[in-house]
Write a protein that holds these residues in place. Structure first.
Motif, PDB file in Angstrom:
ATOM      1  N   ARG A  43      23.255 -15.219  19.490  1.00  0.00           N
ATOM      2  CA  ARG A  43      21.854 -15.564  19.687  1.00  0.00           C
ATOM      3  C   ARG A  43      21.701 -17.081  19.735  1.00  0.00           C
ATOM      4  O   ARG A  43      22.258 -17.798  18.902  1.00  0.00           O
ATOM      5  N   ILE A  44      20.953 -17.585  20.710  1.00  0.00           N
ATOM      6  CA  ILE A  44      20.660 -19.011  20.804  1.00  0.00           C
ATOM      7  C   ILE A  44      19.207 -19.184  20.386  1.00  0.00           C
ATOM      8  O   ILE A  44      18.286 -18.690  21.049  1.00  0.00           O
ATOM      9  N   VAL A  45      18.991 -19.870  19.284  1.00  0.00           N
ATOM     10  CA  VAL A  45      17.657 -20.023  18.713  1.00  0.00           C
ATOM     11  C   VAL A  45      17.111 -21.410  19.029  1.00  0.00           C
ATOM     12  O   VAL A  45      17.733 -22.419  18.703  1.00  0.00           O
ATOM     13  N   ARG A  46      15.947 -21.455  19.684  1.00  0.00           N
ATOM     14  CA  ARG A  46      15.275 -22.724  19.973  1.00  0.00           C
ATOM     15  C   ARG A  46      14.088 -22.901  19.023  1.00  0.00           C
ATOM     16  O   ARG A  46      13.331 -21.961  18.771  1.00  0.00           O
ATOM     17  N   ALA A  47      13.930 -24.115  18.492  1.00  0.00           N
ATOM     18  CA  ALA A  47      12.829 -24.394  17.567  1.00  0.00           C
ATOM     19  C   ALA A  47      12.376 -25.832  17.736  1.00  0.00           C
ATOM     20  O   ALA A  47      13.141 -26.692  18.177  1.00  0.00           O
ATOM     21  N   ILE A  48      11.121 -26.102  17.402  1.00  0.00           N
ATOM     22  CA  ILE A  48      10.558 -27.451  17.479  1.00  0.00           C
ATOM     23  C   ILE A  48      10.375 -27.987  16.076  1.00  0.00           C
ATOM     24  O   ILE A  48       9.763 -27.334  15.220  1.00  0.00           O
ATOM     25  N   ALA A  49      10.921 -29.171  15.823  1.00  0.00           N
ATOM     26  CA  ALA A  49      10.801 -29.788  14.497  1.00  0.00           C
ATOM     27  C   ALA A  49       9.338 -30.047  14.160  1.00  0.00           C
ATOM     28  O   ALA A  49       8.542 -30.402  15.029  1.00  0.00           O
ATOM     29  N   GLN A  78      14.919 -30.771   5.458  1.00  0.00           N
ATOM     30  CA  GLN A  78      15.002 -30.056   4.178  1.00  0.00           C
ATOM     31  C   GLN A  78      15.313 -28.575   4.396  1.00  0.00           C
ATOM     32  O   GLN A  78      16.118 -27.987   3.667  1.00  0.00           O
ATOM     33  N   LEU A  79      14.706 -27.961   5.406  1.00  0.00           N
ATOM     34  CA  LEU A  79      14.958 -26.552   5.692  1.00  0.00           C
ATOM     35  C   LEU A  79      16.336 -26.350   6.322  1.00  0.00           C
ATOM     36  O   LEU A  79      17.053 -25.399   5.996  1.00  0.00           O
ATOM     37  N   LEU A  80      16.714 -27.263   7.224  1.00  0.00           N
ATOM     38  CA  LEU A  80      17.932 -27.064   8.012  1.00  0.00           C
ATOM     39  C   LEU A  80      19.216 -27.434   7.276  1.00  0.00           C
ATOM     40  O   LEU A  80      20.280 -26.890   7.590  1.00  0.00           O
ATOM     41  N   LYS A  81      19.135 -28.347   6.328  1.00  0.00           N
ATOM     42  CA  LYS A  81      20.355 -28.832   5.674  1.00  0.00           C
ATOM     43  C   LYS A  81      21.190 -27.707   5.067  1.00  0.00           C
ATOM     44  O   LYS A  81      22.406 -27.617   5.332  1.00  0.00           O
ATOM     45  N   PRO A  82      20.621 -26.821   4.238  1.00  0.00           N
ATOM     46  CA  PRO A  82      21.450 -25.742   3.667  1.00  0.00           C
ATOM     47  C   PRO A  82      21.930 -24.749   4.726  1.00  0.00           C
ATOM     48  O   PRO A  82      23.012 -24.164   4.589  1.00  0.00           O
ATOM     49  N   ILE A  83      21.161 -24.557   5.805  1.00  0.00           N
ATOM     50  CA  ILE A  83      21.590 -23.637   6.868  1.00  0.00           C
ATOM     51  C   ILE A  83      22.801 -24.207   7.591  1.00  0.00           C
ATOM     52  O   ILE A  83      23.806 -23.510   7.806  1.00  0.00           O
ATOM     53  N   LEU A  89      14.308 -18.231  10.101  1.00  0.00           N
ATOM     54  CA  LEU A  89      15.242 -19.011  10.912  1.00  0.00           C
ATOM     55  C   LEU A  89      16.683 -18.764  10.474  1.00  0.00           C
ATOM     56  O   LEU A  89      17.572 -18.526  11.310  1.00  0.00           O
ATOM     57  N   GLU A  90      16.919 -18.791   9.173  1.00  0.00           N
ATOM     58  CA  GLU A  90      18.270 -18.559   8.664  1.00  0.00           C
ATOM     59  C   GLU A  90      18.730 -17.141   8.974  1.00  0.00           C
ATOM     60  O   GLU A  90      19.892 -16.931   9.347  1.00  0.00           O
ATOM     61  N   THR A  91      17.831 -16.181   8.841  1.00  0.00           N
ATOM     62  CA  THR A  91      18.183 -14.787   9.128  1.00  0.00           C
ATOM     63  C   THR A  91      18.631 -14.624  10.572  1.00  0.00           C
ATOM     64  O   THR A  91      19.646 -13.966  10.860  1.00  0.00           O
ATOM     65  N   GLU A  92      17.877 -15.224  11.510  1.00  0.00           N
ATOM     66  CA  GLU A  92      18.214 -15.105  12.936  1.00  0.00           C
ATOM     67  C   GLU A  92      19.548 -15.778  13.245  1.00  0.00           C
ATOM     68  O   GLU A  92      20.320 -15.302  14.086  1.00  0.00           O
ATOM     69  N   LEU A  93      19.845 -16.878  12.566  1.00  0.00           N
ATOM     70  CA  LEU A  93      21.091 -17.610  12.823  1.00  0.00           C
ATOM     71  C   LEU A  93      22.301 -16.980  12.141  1.00  0.00           C
ATOM     72  O   LEU A  93      23.443 -17.260  12.517  1.00  0.00           O
TER      73      LEU A  93
END
Length: 348
Positions: free
Chosen positions: A83-89, A96-101, A69-73
Motif C-alpha cells: 500500500r502506498i499511503v499519501r498524506a499532507i503534513a 511527533q506522529l511520524l517519528k515512532p512509525i 496511519l500506522e495501521t495502514e502502513l
C-alpha cells in the motif's frame, strides 16, 4: 536518510531506491509538491506485483482514529501489492506522529508526505533527512528552463508546436505553481487542438487576458505598499471569477523575482545588469517601479515575505473554503511590510 538534491530529483522519481520506506516532498511550490507526490505514488504502485494500492489519508480522519496511519502502513493488503499511503503534513500528521512509525522501518506499506516550505532545521524535514530509508525532496518554483521543458512536454503530448514569440509570452505567464502552469498549458493546447502551431495571439487571448493583468497589478501594488490599490484590484479579480490560490501564486512569483534581483545586487552586481538577466525580461513600463521596489526591500525582508506567502499557499490549499480570506490577509500583511521597507529605505 538523505536530502535529495534538485539535480538528483528526476533520476530519483524515475527509479526510486529499492530501500525506500518514506518520502517527504516539501517547498514553496504546492503544485509541484502535489504533482511529484502523485507521480511517485504511481511509480511505486506500478513496480509492485500485483500493483500496489494508493491510499490518501486526510488528517481529519485521525480525529476518530489516531492510529489509522500506522495501521495502514503496517498492514499488507490481501489482494494487491504494498500500500502506498499519501498524506499532507499538518496539525496531526507531524514529526511527533511520524517519528515512532518511521523508527519501525521496514514497513509493510510506503509513505509519501506533502508539506509546505520547511526550514533546514524543521523537525519534520530533519526526520526524513536523517531516518534510515527515508528521503526529503525540495520542490521550489520552476526556473525558466523548467517551464520551457514543461511547455515542450505538454505540447508534444498534444502534437502541437509553438512559435518563438508565443513561447516567450507563455513563459512569462507561468511559474510559482507547477499544477497551475500545467493547467494553463493544457487549456491552451485544447483550444488549439486540430492545428499544428500555437500563435502569439492564442497565448495573449487565453493566458494574458485583462483579468491576468489585473492580478499582476495586485502584486505590483502589494510590493509597493499601496494597500488600497491592491485590495481594489483583488476585489475586482475575485468578482471576475479569478481563483484566490492563483493570486497567491502570482504574488509568490513576483516576490521571487524581487528576491533574485535583490540577491544579485547584494552580491555586487549592478542593478541594471541584474534586471537585464531576468528571463523573461521585464516589460519596459515596469522597470522603474520594479527597480524602486528592489532598492526598498532588503534580502532579509524578502525572505520573510516569501515564507509568509508559502505558508498562505499551504493554508489556502488545505482550507479552500477560506482561500479568499487567506489571500486578502496576505495582501494586507505584505503591503504593511512594503510600507515599513520603504520607510527604512528612505532613512538609509
Amino acid at each position: 536518510m538523505a536530502a535529495v538534491k534538485p539535480q538528483q530529483t528526476a533520476a530519483f522519481m524515475k527509479a526510486p531506491p529499492a530501500d525506500l520506506a518514506a518520502v517527504l516532498f516539501h517547498g514553496s511550490d504546492p503544485g509541484l509538491v502535489s504533482e511529484r507526490s502523485a507521480t511517485l505514488a504511481r511509480v511505486l504502485a506500478s513496480r509492485e506485483n500485483p500493483p500496489g494500492e494508493i491510499l490518501k489519508i486526510d488528517e481529519t480522519e485521525l480525529d476518530d482514529d489516531t492510529g489509522l496511519l500506522e495501521t495502514e502502513l503496517q498492514t499488507r493488503p490481501m489482494f494487491s501489492g504494498r500500500r502506498i499511503v499519501r498524506a499532507i503534513a499538518g496539525r496531526k500528521i507531524s514529526a511527533q506522529l511520524l517519528k515512532p512509525i518511521l523508527a519501525s522501518v521496514p514497513l509493510e506499506g510506503l509513505l509519501i508526505v506533502e508539506a509546505g516550505n520547511l526550514k533546514a532545521d524543521d523537525t519534520l524535514r530533519a526526520l526524513f533527512e536523517k531516518q534510515a530509508s527515508c528521503y526529503a525532496i525540495p520542490c521550489y518554483p520552476d526556473t525558466a528552463a523548467d517551464i520551457d521543458e514543461l511547455i515542450s512536454d505538454v505540447l508534444t503530448s498534444f502534437k502541437l508546436k509553438i512559435d518563438g514569440d508565443a513561447r516567450d509570452l507563455l513563459q512569462s505567464r507561468l511559474g510559482a505553481d507547477r499544477a497551475l502552469s500545467r493547467s494553463e498549458i493544457e487549456k491552451l493546447a485544447l483550444y488549439c487542438l486540430g492545428r499544428q502551431q500555437i500563435t502569439f495571439e492564442d497565448v495573449d487571448m487565453l493566458v494574458g487576458d485583462a483579468a491576468g493583468l489585473a492580478v499582476e497589478r495586485i502584486a505590483e501594488a502589494v510590493a509597493d505598499g499601496r494597500t488600497k490599490n491592491a485590495l481594489g484590484d483583488f476585489g475586482r479579480a475575485m468578482a471576475s471569477g479569478e481563483n484566490a490560490q492563483m493570486i497567491i501564486g502570482v504574488l509568490q512569483r513576483y516576490f521571487l523575482k524581487l528576491h533574485r534581483v535583490r540577491s544579485d545586487v547584494d552580491a555586487g552586481q549592478r542593478l541594471d545588469d541584474a534586471l537585464k538577466s531576468l528571463r523573461p525580461p521585464l516589460f519596459f513600463k515596469q522597470k522603474d517601479l520594479f527597480s524602486r521596489q528592489v532598492r526598498s526591500w532588503s534580502r532579509s525582508q524578502l525572505d520573510q515575505a516569501l515564507r509568509r506567502i508559502a505558508e498562505a499557499a499551504k493554508t489556502a490549499r488545505l482550507s479552500s473554503n477560506l482561500e479568499d480570506v487567506i489571500a486578502e490577509r496576505l495582501i494586507l500583511a505584505l503591503s504593511s511590510m512594503a510600507a515599513i521597507s520603504a520607510a527604512a529605505a528612505s532613512r538609509r
